[in-house]
Scaffold this motif. Sequence first.
Motif, PDB file in Angstrom:
ATOM      1  N   LEU A  33      42.866 -42.360  18.706  1.00  0.00           N
ATOM      2  CA  LEU A  33      42.049 -41.463  17.112  1.00  0.00           C
ATOM      3  C   LEU A  33      42.231 -40.450  17.337  1.00  0.00           C
ATOM      4  CD1 LEU A  33      42.020 -43.202  14.527  1.00  0.00           C
ATOM      5  CD2 LEU A  33      39.656 -42.998  14.355  1.00  0.00           C
ATOM      6  N   ASP A  34      42.229 -39.307  17.146  1.00  0.00           N
ATOM      7  CA  ASP A  34      41.955 -37.912  16.900  1.00  0.00           C
ATOM      8  C   ASP A  34      43.434 -37.680  17.182  1.00  0.00           C
ATOM      9  OD1 ASP A  34      39.463 -37.345  17.005  1.00  0.00           O
ATOM     10  OD2 ASP A  34      39.184 -37.564  18.512  1.00  0.00           O
ATOM     11  N   SER A  35      44.120 -38.144  18.327  1.00  0.00           N
ATOM     12  CA  SER A  35      45.417 -37.741  18.482  1.00  0.00           C
ATOM     13  C   SER A  35      46.756 -38.332  17.746  1.00  0.00           C
ATOM     14  CB  SER A  35      45.978 -38.542  20.423  1.00  0.00           C
ATOM     15  OG  SER A  35      47.045 -38.473  20.129  1.00  0.00           O
ATOM     16  N   GLU A  36      46.007 -39.879  16.864  1.00  0.00           N
ATOM     17  CA  GLU A  36      46.918 -39.862  16.061  1.00  0.00           C
ATOM     18  C   GLU A  36      46.742 -39.863  14.875  1.00  0.00           C
ATOM     19  OE1 GLU A  36      49.898 -43.524  16.536  1.00  0.00           O
ATOM     20  OE2 GLU A  36      48.541 -42.248  17.433  1.00  0.00           O
ATOM     21  N   LYS A  37      45.675 -38.871  14.550  1.00  0.00           N
ATOM     22  CA  LYS A  37      45.231 -38.228  13.329  1.00  0.00           C
ATOM     23  C   LYS A  37      46.059 -36.958  13.140  1.00  0.00           C
ATOM     24  CE  LYS A  37      41.457 -40.634  11.220  1.00  0.00           C
ATOM     25  NZ  LYS A  37      39.570 -40.381  11.249  1.00  0.00           N
ATOM     26  N   HIS A  38      47.091 -36.177  14.054  1.00  0.00           N
ATOM     27  CA  HIS A  38      47.206 -35.306  14.488  1.00  0.00           C
ATOM     28  C   HIS A  38      48.755 -35.312  14.507  1.00  0.00           C
ATOM     29  CE1 HIS A  38      48.343 -30.753  15.333  1.00  0.00           C
ATOM     30  NE2 HIS A  38      48.959 -32.020  16.467  1.00  0.00           N
ATOM     31  N   ARG A  39      49.178 -36.881  14.880  1.00  0.00           N
ATOM     32  CA  ARG A  39      50.470 -37.526  14.558  1.00  0.00           C
ATOM     33  C   ARG A  39      50.435 -37.611  12.882  1.00  0.00           C
ATOM     34  NH1 ARG A  39      52.085 -42.496  15.803  1.00  0.00           N
ATOM     35  NH2 ARG A  39      54.337 -42.614  15.885  1.00  0.00           N
ATOM     36  N   GLU A  40      49.911 -38.041  12.132  1.00  0.00           N
ATOM     37  CA  GLU A  40      49.215 -38.331  10.813  1.00  0.00           C
ATOM     38  C   GLU A  40      50.545 -37.692  10.535  1.00  0.00           C
ATOM     39  OE1 GLU A  40      47.760 -40.659   7.807  1.00  0.00           O
ATOM     40  OE2 GLU A  40      46.105 -39.534   9.392  1.00  0.00           O
ATOM     41  N   GLU A 102      40.641 -47.821  14.312  1.00  0.00           N
ATOM     42  CA  GLU A 102      39.628 -47.530  13.148  1.00  0.00           C
ATOM     43  C   GLU A 102      38.505 -49.064  13.533  1.00  0.00           C
ATOM     44  OE1 GLU A 102      40.418 -43.901  10.347  1.00  0.00           O
ATOM     45  OE2 GLU A 102      40.413 -46.220   9.836  1.00  0.00           O
ATOM     46  N   ALA A 103      39.495 -50.141  13.298  1.00  0.00           N
ATOM     47  CA  ALA A 103      38.880 -51.314  13.197  1.00  0.00           C
ATOM     48  C   ALA A 103      38.598 -52.225  14.388  1.00  0.00           C
ATOM     49  CB  ALA A 103      40.122 -52.655  13.432  1.00  0.00           C
ATOM     50  N   GLU A 104      39.081 -51.373  15.900  1.00  0.00           N
ATOM     51  CA  GLU A 104      39.077 -51.679  17.115  1.00  0.00           C
ATOM     52  C   GLU A 104      37.504 -50.513  17.174  1.00  0.00           C
ATOM     53  OE1 GLU A 104      41.554 -49.616  20.202  1.00  0.00           O
ATOM     54  OE2 GLU A 104      42.144 -52.043  20.828  1.00  0.00           O
ATOM     55  N   MET A 105      37.404 -49.688  17.043  1.00  0.00           N
ATOM     56  CA  MET A 105      36.208 -48.667  17.166  1.00  0.00           C
ATOM     57  C   MET A 105      35.191 -49.137  16.952  1.00  0.00           C
ATOM     58  SD  MET A 105      37.317 -44.743  16.624  1.00  0.00           S
ATOM     59  CE  MET A 105      35.927 -44.401  16.567  1.00  0.00           C
ATOM     60  N   LYS A 106      35.239 -50.338  15.035  1.00  0.00           N
ATOM     61  CA  LYS A 106      34.301 -50.716  14.385  1.00  0.00           C
ATOM     62  C   LYS A 106      33.525 -51.702  15.446  1.00  0.00           C
ATOM     63  CE  LYS A 106      33.196 -53.130   9.962  1.00  0.00           C
ATOM     64  NZ  LYS A 106      33.735 -53.168   8.842  1.00  0.00           N
ATOM     65  N   ASP A 107      34.430 -52.897  16.236  1.00  0.00           N
ATOM     66  CA  ASP A 107      34.213 -53.788  16.953  1.00  0.00           C
ATOM     67  C   ASP A 107      33.317 -53.219  18.142  1.00  0.00           C
ATOM     68  OD1 ASP A 107      33.916 -56.402  17.706  1.00  0.00           O
ATOM     69  OD2 ASP A 107      35.431 -55.843  19.239  1.00  0.00           O
ATOM     70  N   TYR A 108      33.949 -52.074  18.992  1.00  0.00           N
ATOM     71  CA  TYR A 108      33.663 -51.588  19.670  1.00  0.00           C
ATOM     72  C   TYR A 108      31.479 -51.159  19.472  1.00  0.00           C
ATOM     73  CZ  TYR A 108      37.572 -51.279  23.041  1.00  0.00           C
ATOM     74  OH  TYR A 108      38.626 -51.413  23.234  1.00  0.00           O
ATOM     75  N   LYS A 109      31.071 -50.783  18.255  1.00  0.00           N
ATOM     76  CA  LYS A 109      30.318 -50.337  17.758  1.00  0.00           C
ATOM     77  C   LYS A 109      29.180 -50.890  17.622  1.00  0.00           C
ATOM     78  CE  LYS A 109      31.881 -45.870  16.102  1.00  0.00           C
ATOM     79  NZ  LYS A 109      31.782 -45.239  14.528  1.00  0.00           N
ATOM     80  N   ALA A 110      29.883 -52.522  17.418  1.00  0.00           N
ATOM     81  CA  ALA A 110      28.996 -53.747  16.810  1.00  0.00           C
ATOM     82  C   ALA A 110      28.682 -53.865  18.333  1.00  0.00           C
ATOM     83  CB  ALA A 110      29.648 -54.771  16.226  1.00  0.00           C
ATOM     84  N   GLN A 111      29.824 -54.372  19.125  1.00  0.00           N
ATOM     85  CA  GLN A 111      28.817 -54.758  20.207  1.00  0.00           C
ATOM     86  C   GLN A 111      27.708 -53.385  21.141  1.00  0.00           C
ATOM     87  OE1 GLN A 111      32.306 -56.026  22.948  1.00  0.00           O
ATOM     88  NE2 GLN A 111      33.812 -55.934  20.757  1.00  0.00           N
ATOM     89  N   LEU A 112      28.072 -52.488  20.852  1.00  0.00           N
ATOM     90  CA  LEU A 112      27.211 -51.363  21.880  1.00  0.00           C
ATOM     91  C   LEU A 112      25.736 -51.988  20.957  1.00  0.00           C
ATOM     92  CD1 LEU A 112      28.783 -47.723  22.071  1.00  0.00           C
ATOM     93  CD2 LEU A 112      27.708 -49.819  23.890  1.00  0.00           C
ATOM     94  N   ARG A 113      26.082 -52.170  19.548  1.00  0.00           N
ATOM     95  CA  ARG A 113      24.201 -52.226  19.030  1.00  0.00           C
ATOM     96  C   ARG A 113      23.740 -53.688  19.911  1.00  0.00           C
ATOM     97  NH1 ARG A 113      27.223 -50.912  14.185  1.00  0.00           N
ATOM     98  NH2 ARG A 113      27.582 -52.830  13.635  1.00  0.00           N
ATOM     99  N   GLU A 114      24.603 -54.207  20.424  1.00  0.00           N
ATOM    100  CA  GLU A 114      24.381 -56.106  20.917  1.00  0.00           C
ATOM    101  C   GLU A 114      23.405 -55.913  22.342  1.00  0.00           C
ATOM    102  OE1 GLU A 114      27.047 -58.630  20.958  1.00  0.00           O
ATOM    103  OE2 GLU A 114      27.136 -58.339  19.323  1.00  0.00           O
ATOM    104  N   VAL A 115      23.722 -54.215  22.682  1.00  0.00           N
ATOM    105  CA  VAL A 115      23.348 -53.914  24.151  1.00  0.00           C
ATOM    106  C   VAL A 115      22.378 -52.087  24.079  1.00  0.00           C
ATOM    107  CG1 VAL A 115      24.732 -54.791  25.393  1.00  0.00           C
ATOM    108  CG2 VAL A 115      25.795 -52.403  25.221  1.00  0.00           C
ATOM    109  N   SER A 116      22.899 -52.144  23.352  1.00  0.00           N
ATOM    110  CA  SER A 116      21.678 -50.256  22.840  1.00  0.00           C
ATOM    111  C   SER A 116      20.380 -50.510  23.780  1.00  0.00           C
ATOM    112  CB  SER A 116      21.308 -50.950  21.297  1.00  0.00           C
ATOM    113  OG  SER A 116      20.318 -51.122  20.479  1.00  0.00           O
ATOM    114  N   ASN A 117      20.042 -51.748  23.724  1.00  0.00           N
ATOM    115  CA  ASN A 117      18.190 -51.745  24.275  1.00  0.00           C
ATOM    116  C   ASN A 117      18.696 -51.640  26.336  1.00  0.00           C
ATOM    117  OD1 ASN A 117      17.047 -50.763  22.268  1.00  0.00           O
ATOM    118  ND2 ASN A 117      16.564 -52.749  22.019  1.00  0.00           N
ATOM    119  N   ALA A 118      19.997 -51.986  26.900  1.00  0.00           N
ATOM    120  CA  ALA A 118      20.223 -52.500  27.924  1.00  0.00           C
ATOM    121  C   ALA A 118      19.596 -51.205  29.208  1.00  0.00           C
ATOM    122  CB  ALA A 118      21.326 -52.512  28.384  1.00  0.00           C
ATOM    123  N   GLU A 119      19.941 -49.993  28.776  1.00  0.00           N
ATOM    124  CA  GLU A 119      19.645 -49.334  29.465  1.00  0.00           C
ATOM    125  C   GLU A 119      17.831 -48.393  30.198  1.00  0.00           C
ATOM    126  OE1 GLU A 119      20.466 -44.172  31.134  1.00  0.00           O
ATOM    127  OE2 GLU A 119      21.095 -44.730  29.119  1.00  0.00           O
TER     128      GLU A 119
END
Length: 314
Positions: A33-40, A102-119
């Motif tokens: 995303l950082d690379s793509e924003k620079h390209r934008e 950005e939508a993909e990242m939002k999905d990843y963050k949602a998935q991470l919240r589900e396993v946030s206490n795994a460690e």
Amino acid sequence: MYEKINSEILEAKEQLRKKERIDGLLQHAIEQLDSEKHREAELKEILDKEEMDVKKLEHLSVKGLILEVLGSKEERLDKEKREFMAAKLKYDECCNSIKLMEAEMKDYKAQLREVSNAEIDYEALIEKKQKLILESKDKYSNEILSLMEEAADLNSDITEIIEAINAGSTVLGSLESAKDSLSEAEGWGTLDIFGGGFISSSAKHSNIDEAVEYINAAMSNLNRFKRELKDVNLDINITIDIDSFDRFADLFFDNIFTDMSVQDKIESSLENVASSIDRVKEVMEKLRGDCDAKEIQLKNLKHKIKDIIEQARD
């Protein structure tokens, strides 16, 4: 005795691996995303330029009239419009790509919240099983206890090395400041030899005074550094010295020989300080290397303990 908790550990470890995988995907998405924003930003700049070129041709001007008379305005305008559309398509594609990321990242963050206490869950279960093993005094307990003692010793060594590194950083700070002051004094001293007068002499001695203060601080910090090094079985042989200067003879009497004598002392002290900096840096590099090596050993030990705990069976 271990069947139920082994099942729980297995499930927790699966969740932990899932968390690590998603976290890796998220970090990769962030970089993209950082690379793509620079390209934008670059494409937007090109798009704005192409749009401006089209507008310039669309508005009649002296140049536009000349082009029209020559029969080339429409061709130029058509060319500029094609370039504008090409730039717009690239820009729009980049903007769309950013939205998808950005939508993909939002999905990843949602998935991470589900396993946030795994460690936390995994570590708690490992600790619980470790306690069971140690209390049972079975065939696994002696091996785990031995490894835990080794880990505790390594952890203590790492703490002492970090304390030594911190002490060394303080010494370096004082020495670097002293070096800067002496370097400035050397510059003023050179000017003084060639007739700089009262101002250059005053500036030179002001820098010398600063250097003396920094070196006094370095000497004090160095003593602490040496003490810390003994804790990690290292020694350092550094002596820092700065010659005393005859300020009054140099300041109030125009004597080139006195000026030269003071300049020699400045240069000698500067060499001494530079040498001390190199020596401290050398020791610091060794300390960091030792610290890294012990941290790897400790990490491997902890993994070994966890492996034994995980694999322990009734």
